[in-house]
Design a protein around this motif. Structure first.
Motif, PDB file in Angstrom:
ATOM      1  N   GLU A  26       0.818  -1.205   0.000  1.00 35.29           N
ATOM      2  CA  GLU A  26       0.000   0.000   0.000  1.00 35.29           C
ATOM      3  C   GLU A  26       0.860   1.266   0.000  1.00 35.29           C
ATOM      4  O   GLU A  26       0.351   2.359  -0.249  1.00 35.29           O
ATOM      5  N   LYS A  30       1.207   6.133  -5.271  1.00 37.39           N
ATOM      6  CA  LYS A  30       0.412   6.280  -6.489  1.00 37.39           C
ATOM      7  C   LYS A  30      -0.362   7.595  -6.534  1.00 37.39           C
ATOM      8  O   LYS A  30      -0.707   8.080  -7.613  1.00 37.39           O
ATOM      9  N   GLU A  31      -0.637   8.164  -5.344  1.00 42.51           N
ATOM     10  CA  GLU A  31      -1.343   9.453  -5.304  1.00 42.51           C
ATOM     11  C   GLU A  31      -0.388  10.630  -5.150  1.00 42.51           C
ATOM     12  O   GLU A  31      -0.826  11.766  -4.964  1.00 42.51           O
ATOM     13  N   GLN A  54       3.752  11.179   1.785  1.00 39.08           N
ATOM     14  CA  GLN A  54       2.802  10.538   0.873  1.00 39.08           C
ATOM     15  C   GLN A  54       1.430  11.195   0.994  1.00 39.08           C
ATOM     16  O   GLN A  54       0.915  11.398   2.099  1.00 39.08           O
ATOM     17  N   ASN A  55       0.834  11.553  -0.138  1.00 34.06           N
ATOM     18  CA  ASN A  55      -0.470  12.215  -0.126  1.00 34.06           C
ATOM     19  C   ASN A  55      -1.576  11.302   0.382  1.00 34.06           C
ATOM     20  O   ASN A  55      -2.522  11.754   1.033  1.00 34.06           O
ATOM     21  N   GLU A  56      -1.459  10.028   0.084  1.00 30.30           N
ATOM     22  CA  GLU A  56      -2.489   9.082   0.491  1.00 30.30           C
ATOM     23  C   GLU A  56      -2.395   8.799   1.988  1.00 30.30           C
ATOM     24  O   GLU A  56      -1.349   8.417   2.503  1.00 30.30           O
ATOM     25  N   LEU A  58      -3.199   6.594   5.242  1.00 29.16           N
ATOM     26  CA  LEU A  58      -3.421   5.173   5.511  1.00 29.16           C
ATOM     27  C   LEU A  58      -3.706   4.955   6.998  1.00 29.16           C
ATOM     28  O   LEU A  58      -3.502   5.855   7.818  1.00 29.16           O
ATOM     29  N   ASN A 104      -0.393  10.271   7.288  1.00 27.10           N
ATOM     30  CA  ASN A 104       0.422  10.327   6.072  1.00 27.10           C
ATOM     31  C   ASN A 104       1.869   9.979   6.413  1.00 27.10           C
ATOM     32  O   ASN A 104       2.477  10.595   7.284  1.00 27.10           O
TER      33      ASN A 104
END
Length: 242
Positions: A26, A30-31, A54-56, A58, A104
């Protein structure tokens, strides 16, 4: 029997490898990422710090591991792994805000000044899911970052001004007017060591405000505390007596 144990050991190893690689799938960027960056000085160590977040968001927190390579004015920063730090830390959140169980993940690289002589560089951020390209310009006075409009990499910082090399700055704090002579004696001792007042261009340096912190400028407070600012140019190297 031995062959059976041998095959079982290999199967166990494959399961472990698969499990370890699957655990962090994960964390793929990707974002895209947001970038915070600045220039740091610690003694003789001078480097450019790049912190990628990371923008995504989790439900687990990861330390992101990046590696960089510089080849012919091209800087490639690659996401090479991540360490799972467990569930996201819990902080009090105002009602109606984002999910408090999400966070993040981020990671940092440091590039020494000696690896970044003046010039124009292409900066590539690469994961197995994305690549973002920007331009980094290094001069003797400042470092500039130009990120074309995109959804994969962003930064609120366009330029930073590294503190000039061989600068010694700080302040003397003392309480009570009767201690002023000790502060003045220290300043005199520094002059005898060969330190001279520095002339520094008025740029927005990190941790050094040249406009307000002028050499030997003084501040006083009602509680009897005083401060004298020091800003010297180091023209020689010093070492402690052994």
């Amino acid at each position: 029997m031995k062959r059976t144990l041998y095959n079982s050991a290999w199967m166990l190893l494959l399961v472990l490898v698969f499990s370890c690689s699957k655990k962090n799938t994960e964390v793929d960027g990707k974002e895209g990422f947001s970038l915070y960056w600045h220039h740091e000085v610690f003694g003789d160590n001078r480097h450019l710090l790049l912190a990628f977040t990371q923008n995504e968001a989790l439900r687990r927190n990861y330390d992101l591991h990046f590696e960089y390579k510089i080849d012919n004015k091209e800087i490639t920063v690659r996401l090479v792994g991540a360490t799972d730090r467990g569930e996201c830390p819990k902080f009090p959140m105002p009602s109606g805000t984002a999910d408090p169980d999400l966070c993040n993940s981020d990671g940092v690289i440091r590039i020494p000044d000696v690896e970044l002589p003046a010039g124009n560089y292409t900066l590539k951020l690469v994961t197995h899911k994305m690549m973002a390209v920007s331009q980094l310009t290094v001069t003797t006075e400042k470092i500039s970052l130009n990120i074309p409009s995109n959804s994969l990499l962003s930064s609120q910082i366009q330029e930073v001004f590294p503190i000039p090399a061989n600068i010694l700055f700080g302040s003397i704090h003392y309480t009570g007017a009767h201690n002023e002579k000790f502060a003045k004696n220290l300043i005199n001792d520094l002059s005898l060591l060969g330190l001279n007042p520095a002339e520094v261009t008025d740029h927005p340096y990190r941790h050094l405000d040249v406009k307000t912190k002028v050499h030997l400028s003084q501040e006083s407070w009602q509680n009897g505390e005083h401060c004298i600012t020091l800003l010297y140019a180091m023209t020689k190297k010093f070492q402690a007596d052994r």
